[in-house]
Design a protein around this motif. Structure first.
Motif: not given
Length: 76
Positions: A35, A39, A42-43, A47-48, A62-63, A66-67, A69-70
């Motif tokens: 994970h 992240i 992504y940073e 993209n996903i 992945v989505r 990321i979700n 994490h956000l």
């Protein structure tokens, strides 16, 4: 079931679960993918879809990472 055997097993499972939670266990299966790496990518601007191809996992996996994490970042 016979003489409450089913109830006894359920009770034992619940007690085991509660003791694990008290010890700090999160529950669930261990993560299959890194994970932190997802992240990080992504940073860095990936993209996903790109991350899922690079890490050989599903778009949804992945989505979800990321979700989550956000959402955690928004709580801070």
């Amino acid at each position: 079931f016979v003489d409450g055997l089913c109830y006894a097993q359920i009770k034992k499972s619940q007690e085991h679960y509660n003791s694990c939670k008290k010890a700090g266990a999160q529950g669930g299966a261990p993560a299959k993918y890194d994970h932190d790496k997802m992240i990080e990518l992504y940073e860095q601007g990936m993209n996903i879809n790109q991350i899922s191809k690079k890490m050989n996992c599903s778009y949804n996996a992945v989505r979800n990472v990321i979700n989550k994490h956000l959402a955690n970042d928004e709580e801070l």
